[in-house]
Design a protein around this motif. Structure first.
Motif, PDB file in Angstrom:
ATOM      1  N   GLY A 208       0.807  -1.211   0.000  1.00  0.00           N
ATOM      2  CA  GLY A 208       0.000   0.000   0.000  1.00  0.00           C
ATOM      3  C   GLY A 208       0.840   1.259   0.000  1.00  0.00           C
ATOM      4  O   GLY A 208       0.526   2.229  -0.712  1.00  0.00           O
ATOM      5  N   LEU A 209       1.915   1.257   0.779  1.00  0.00           N
ATOM      6  CA  LEU A 209       2.803   2.422   0.825  1.00  0.00           C
ATOM      7  C   LEU A 209       3.473   2.641  -0.525  1.00  0.00           C
ATOM      8  O   LEU A 209       3.581   3.786  -0.999  1.00  0.00           O
ATOM      9  CB  LEU A 209       3.856   2.224   1.914  1.00  0.00           C
ATOM     10  N   LEU A 210       3.923   1.561  -1.168  1.00  0.00           N
ATOM     11  CA  LEU A 210       4.523   1.682  -2.501  1.00  0.00           C
ATOM     12  C   LEU A 210       3.507   2.207  -3.509  1.00  0.00           C
ATOM     13  O   LEU A 210       3.844   3.013  -4.388  1.00  0.00           O
ATOM     14  CB  LEU A 210       5.075   0.327  -2.951  1.00  0.00           C
ATOM     15  N   ALA A 211       2.256   1.761  -3.387  1.00  0.00           N
ATOM     16  CA  ALA A 211       1.206   2.238  -4.298  1.00  0.00           C
ATOM     17  C   ALA A 211       0.946   3.728  -4.094  1.00  0.00           C
ATOM     18  O   ALA A 211       0.782   4.483  -5.063  1.00  0.00           O
ATOM     19  CB  ALA A 211      -0.077   1.436  -4.081  1.00  0.00           C
ATOM     20  N   VAL A 212       0.907   4.166  -2.829  1.00  0.00           N
ATOM     21  CA  VAL A 212       0.721   5.594  -2.547  1.00  0.00           C
ATOM     22  C   VAL A 212       1.872   6.399  -3.116  1.00  0.00           C
ATOM     23  O   VAL A 212       1.677   7.473  -3.709  1.00  0.00           O
ATOM     24  CB  VAL A 212       0.583   5.835  -1.025  1.00  0.00           C
ATOM     25  N   GLY A 213       3.102   5.875  -2.974  1.00  0.00           N
ATOM     26  CA  GLY A 213       4.270   6.559  -3.530  1.00  0.00           C
ATOM     27  C   GLY A 213       4.204   6.654  -5.043  1.00  0.00           C
ATOM     28  O   GLY A 213       4.541   7.699  -5.620  1.00  0.00           O
ATOM     29  N   ALA A 214       3.753   5.582  -5.694  1.00  0.00           N
ATOM     30  CA  ALA A 214       3.643   5.595  -7.154  1.00  0.00           C
ATOM     31  C   ALA A 214       2.619   6.623  -7.618  1.00  0.00           C
ATOM     32  O   ALA A 214       2.846   7.363  -8.584  1.00  0.00           O
ATOM     33  CB  ALA A 214       3.281   4.193  -7.653  1.00  0.00           C
ATOM     34  N   VAL A 215       1.475   6.680  -6.929  1.00  0.00           N
ATOM     35  CA  VAL A 215       0.447   7.660  -7.280  1.00  0.00           C
ATOM     36  C   VAL A 215       0.959   9.075  -7.034  1.00  0.00           C
ATOM     37  O   VAL A 215       0.698   9.996  -7.816  1.00  0.00           O
ATOM     38  CB  VAL A 215      -0.841   7.396  -6.482  1.00  0.00           C
ATOM     39  N   HIS A 216       1.709   9.238  -5.958  1.00  0.00           N
ATOM     40  CA  HIS A 216       2.255  10.559  -5.629  1.00  0.00           C
ATOM     41  C   HIS A 216       3.216  11.047  -6.717  1.00  0.00           C
ATOM     42  O   HIS A 216       3.225  12.233  -7.069  1.00  0.00           O
ATOM     43  CB  HIS A 216       2.978  10.486  -4.284  1.00  0.00           C
ATOM     44  N   LEU A 217       4.013  10.126  -7.267  1.00  0.00           N
ATOM     45  CA  LEU A 217       4.935  10.500  -8.341  1.00  0.00           C
ATOM     46  C   LEU A 217       4.197  10.754  -9.656  1.00  0.00           C
ATOM     47  O   LEU A 217       4.537  11.678 -10.401  1.00  0.00           O
ATOM     48  CB  LEU A 217       5.982   9.397  -8.539  1.00  0.00           C
ATOM     49  N   ALA A 218       3.191   9.927  -9.937  1.00  0.00           N
ATOM     50  CA  ALA A 218       2.482  10.040 -11.215  1.00  0.00           C
ATOM     51  C   ALA A 218       1.481  11.186 -11.231  1.00  0.00           C
ATOM     52  O   ALA A 218       1.302  11.860 -12.252  1.00  0.00           O
ATOM     53  CB  ALA A 218       1.765   8.725 -11.530  1.00  0.00           C
ATOM     54  N   ALA A 219       0.824  11.410 -10.084  1.00  0.00           N
ATOM     55  CA  ALA A 219      -0.206  12.461 -10.019  1.00  0.00           C
ATOM     56  C   ALA A 219      -0.104  13.179  -8.685  1.00  0.00           C
ATOM     57  O   ALA A 219      -0.881  12.905  -7.755  1.00  0.00           O
ATOM     58  CB  ALA A 219      -1.595  11.855 -10.203  1.00  0.00           C
ATOM     59  N   PRO A 220       0.867  14.086  -8.537  1.00  0.00           N
ATOM     60  CA  PRO A 220       1.065  14.816  -7.273  1.00  0.00           C
ATOM     61  C   PRO A 220      -0.221  15.519  -6.841  1.00  0.00           C
ATOM     62  O   PRO A 220      -0.941  16.083  -7.660  1.00  0.00           O
ATOM     63  CB  PRO A 220       2.169  15.819  -7.614  1.00  0.00           C
ATOM     64  N   GLY A 221      -0.479  15.443  -5.543  1.00  0.00           N
ATOM     65  CA  GLY A 221      -1.654  16.099  -4.999  1.00  0.00           C
ATOM     66  C   GLY A 221      -2.894  15.234  -4.954  1.00  0.00           C
ATOM     67  O   GLY A 221      -3.922  15.649  -4.414  1.00  0.00           O
ATOM     68  N   THR A 222      -2.818  14.004  -5.517  1.00  0.00           N
ATOM     69  CA  THR A 222      -3.997  13.135  -5.535  1.00  0.00           C
ATOM     70  C   THR A 222      -4.250  12.508  -4.165  1.00  0.00           C
ATOM     71  O   THR A 222      -5.318  12.668  -3.580  1.00  0.00           O
ATOM     72  CB  THR A 222      -3.835  12.023  -6.587  1.00  0.00           C
ATOM     73  N   LEU A 223      -3.269  11.774  -3.665  1.00  0.00           N
ATOM     74  CA  LEU A 223      -3.389  11.154  -2.351  1.00  0.00           C
ATOM     75  C   LEU A 223      -2.569  11.891  -1.298  1.00  0.00           C
ATOM     76  O   LEU A 223      -2.908  11.855  -0.113  1.00  0.00           O
ATOM     77  CB  LEU A 223      -2.933   9.684  -2.408  1.00  0.00           C
ATOM     78  N   VAL A 224      -1.498  12.527  -1.727  1.00  0.00           N
ATOM     79  CA  VAL A 224      -0.598  13.243  -0.828  1.00  0.00           C
ATOM     80  C   VAL A 224      -0.528  14.695  -1.290  1.00  0.00           C
ATOM     81  O   VAL A 224      -0.327  14.950  -2.481  1.00  0.00           O
ATOM     82  CB  VAL A 224       0.816  12.616  -0.844  1.00  0.00           C
ATOM     83  N   PRO A 225      -0.710  15.660  -0.390  1.00  0.00           N
ATOM     84  CA  PRO A 225      -0.692  17.071  -0.797  1.00  0.00           C
ATOM     85  C   PRO A 225       0.624  17.454  -1.468  1.00  0.00           C
ATOM     86  O   PRO A 225       1.695  16.945  -1.110  1.00  0.00           O
ATOM     87  CB  PRO A 225      -0.884  17.826   0.526  1.00  0.00           C
ATOM     88  N   SER A 226       0.548  18.323  -2.445  1.00  0.00           N
ATOM     89  CA  SER A 226       1.751  18.815  -3.119  1.00  0.00           C
ATOM     90  C   SER A 226       2.642  19.523  -2.102  1.00  0.00           C
ATOM     91  O   SER A 226       2.171  20.287  -1.262  1.00  0.00           O
ATOM     92  CB  SER A 226       1.365  19.780  -4.240  1.00  0.00           C
ATOM     93  N   GLY A 227       3.929  19.253  -2.175  1.00  0.00           N
ATOM     94  CA  GLY A 227       4.868  19.854  -1.244  1.00  0.00           C
ATOM     95  C   GLY A 227       5.078  19.054   0.026  1.00  0.00           C
ATOM     96  O   GLY A 227       5.942  19.412   0.838  1.00  0.00           O
ATOM     97  N   TYR A 228       4.294  17.967   0.223  1.00  0.00           N
ATOM     98  CA  TYR A 228       4.474  17.140   1.417  1.00  0.00           C
ATOM     99  C   TYR A 228       5.771  16.354   1.300  1.00  0.00           C
ATOM    100  O   TYR A 228       6.076  15.778   0.247  1.00  0.00           O
ATOM    101  CB  TYR A 228       3.297  16.185   1.573  1.00  0.00           C
ATOM    102  N   ALA A 229       6.546  16.311   2.365  1.00  0.00           N
ATOM    103  CA  ALA A 229       7.836  15.603   2.372  1.00  0.00           C
ATOM    104  C   ALA A 229       7.575  14.100   2.499  1.00  0.00           C
ATOM    105  O   ALA A 229       7.641  13.537   3.596  1.00  0.00           O
ATOM    106  CB  ALA A 229       8.716  16.107   3.511  1.00  0.00           C
ATOM    107  N   PHE A 230       7.277  13.459   1.371  1.00  0.00           N
ATOM    108  CA  PHE A 230       6.941  12.032   1.354  1.00  0.00           C
ATOM    109  C   PHE A 230       8.161  11.199   1.742  1.00  0.00           C
ATOM    110  O   PHE A 230       9.269  11.471   1.290  1.00  0.00           O
ATOM    111  CB  PHE A 230       6.472  11.652  -0.052  1.00  0.00           C
ATOM    112  N   PRO A 231       8.041  10.168   2.592  1.00  0.00           N
ATOM    113  CA  PRO A 231       6.804   9.684   3.198  1.00  0.00           C
ATOM    114  C   PRO A 231       6.607  10.097   4.653  1.00  0.00           C
ATOM    115  O   PRO A 231       5.553   9.873   5.220  1.00  0.00           O
ATOM    116  CB  PRO A 231       6.974   8.169   3.112  1.00  0.00           C
ATOM    117  N   LEU A 232       7.637  10.692   5.311  1.00  0.00           N
ATOM    118  CA  LEU A 232       7.581  10.914   6.753  1.00  0.00           C
ATOM    119  C   LEU A 232       7.103  12.296   7.147  1.00  0.00           C
ATOM    120  O   LEU A 232       6.847  12.546   8.323  1.00  0.00           O
ATOM    121  CB  LEU A 232       8.963  10.651   7.376  1.00  0.00           C
ATOM    122  N   GLY A 233       6.990  13.223   6.188  1.00  0.00           N
ATOM    123  CA  GLY A 233       6.498  14.547   6.501  1.00  0.00           C
ATOM    124  C   GLY A 233       7.545  15.448   7.122  1.00  0.00           C
ATOM    125  O   GLY A 233       8.736  15.105   7.209  1.00  0.00           O
TER     126      GLY A 233
END
Length: 320
Positions: A208-233
């Motif tokens: 699940g974490l890898l999937a969230v990371g993939a979505v974050h790279l492909a479509a920033p702002g979809t699951l993780v806000p733009s500018g968020y320091a992925f993954p630990l904030g």
């Protein structure tokens, strides 16, 4: 009975911690809170598995498959549907629907497991369920007011309602199926069963974490806000520490205590005791915000407690 209630109370106290995590890390997206919690659960389960390695070796492939189903539906699918419901409808509507869980579980279990656990007479059970329902309505009075105001897009509210109902279905299914396994394997260790669920949850969380990371790279702002320091904030130490604490206390210890309660109590009764989670979450939230609950909330809590105490006085009638 007494030890079962105390274990259910302990489980509620542990599970209530999950509800203050988003408040403590307000900028962390729900997807990362979910995958972080269950990845920590999986990592914590690895050393704990050493203590229960003998009991874990006794689990059959069917048992491991059951643990995987419980984790997939009771953990991931539940939180996925709940988070999606909140995204579409806001917090009020999903909160009210999820708040029906103690009543829904009790009603379903009382019919389904009447031959195994005995039947709680509906005439005696109805006042308990009514008190719990009234208490939940009072506790969520602000949410009801929001719904009555008719705010929000009707279509998104309808989608949110359906997703919240799906979340209720997931967590109605989980405690009943989990209790089925525990009651059918009364000689097995509830601690080892909690650890087994952690062992199968870890790989799911990693995927699940890898999937969230993939979505974050492909479509920033979809699951993780733009500018968020992925993954630990922006607060990595706080994030890691909180996830480990919740993984140990809420996921492993909470599941262990719930397993112990499920082996001792009829499922129709233990389902009602999920109100302890609601009470703990309320207490933690008000303590974190350093304010007293309003009178309506206090009255709702008293009704919840009264409903549970009423249910504890009911003795199951064996079916023949």
């Amino acid at each position: 009975m007494l030890s079962g209630v105390l274990f259910a109370l302990a489980a509620g106290l542990m599970w209530g911690l999950v509800f203050v995590a988003p408040v403590m890390l307000p900028n962390c997206p729900p997807a990362l809170l979910t995958t972080g919690r269950y990845l920590a659960f999986g990592l914590i389960a690895l050393p704990l598995a050493l203590m229960d390695r003998r009991a874990l070796r006794e689990l059959t492939p069917a048992d491991w498959w059951e643990a995987a189903k419980l984790s997939a539906i009771g953990n991931f699918l539940y939180y996925l549907t709940l988070s999606a419901a909140i995204q579409r409808a806001g917090a009020p509507l999903p909160t009210m629907i999820i708040g029906t869980l103690p009543v829904v579980i009790a009603v379903c279990a009382n019919h389904r497991n009447r031959m195994r656990d005995g039947h709680l007479p509906w005439a005696k059970l109805a006042p308990s369920l009514a008190l719990i329902a009234a208490g939940l309505a009072l506790v969520n009075r602000d949410e009801l007011a929001h719904l009555q105001a008719g705010n929000g897009d009707l279509r998104r509210y309808a989608e949110g309602a359906l997703l919240a109902i799906a979340a209720v279905a997931c967590w109605t299914w989980y405690p009943i199926r989990n209790a089925d396994w525990l009651r059918a394997h009364a000689d097995r260790s509830p601690r080892a069963w909690a650890t087994a669920q952690g062992l199968v949850t870890g790989p799911m969380a990693l995927v699940g974490l890898l999937a969230v990371g993939a979505v974050h790279l492909a479509a920033p702002g979809t699951l993780v806000p733009s500018g968020y320091a992925f993954p630990l904030g922006a607060q990595p130490l706080a994030f890691v520490g909180l996830m480990l604490a919740i993984g140990l206390l809420s996921s492993w210890l909470g599941t262990l205590c719930w397993n112990e309660a499920s082996q001792r109590l009829p499922t129709s009764l233990s389902g009602q005791l999920i109100v302890f989670e609601t009470l703990a979450a309320l207490a933690y939230a008000f303590a974190w915000n350093q304010r007293m609950p309003p009178p309506a909330t206090i009255a709702g809590v008293l009704l919840l407690i009264a409903g549970v105490m009423w249910a504890l006085r009911i003795k199951p009638v064996k079916q023949v």
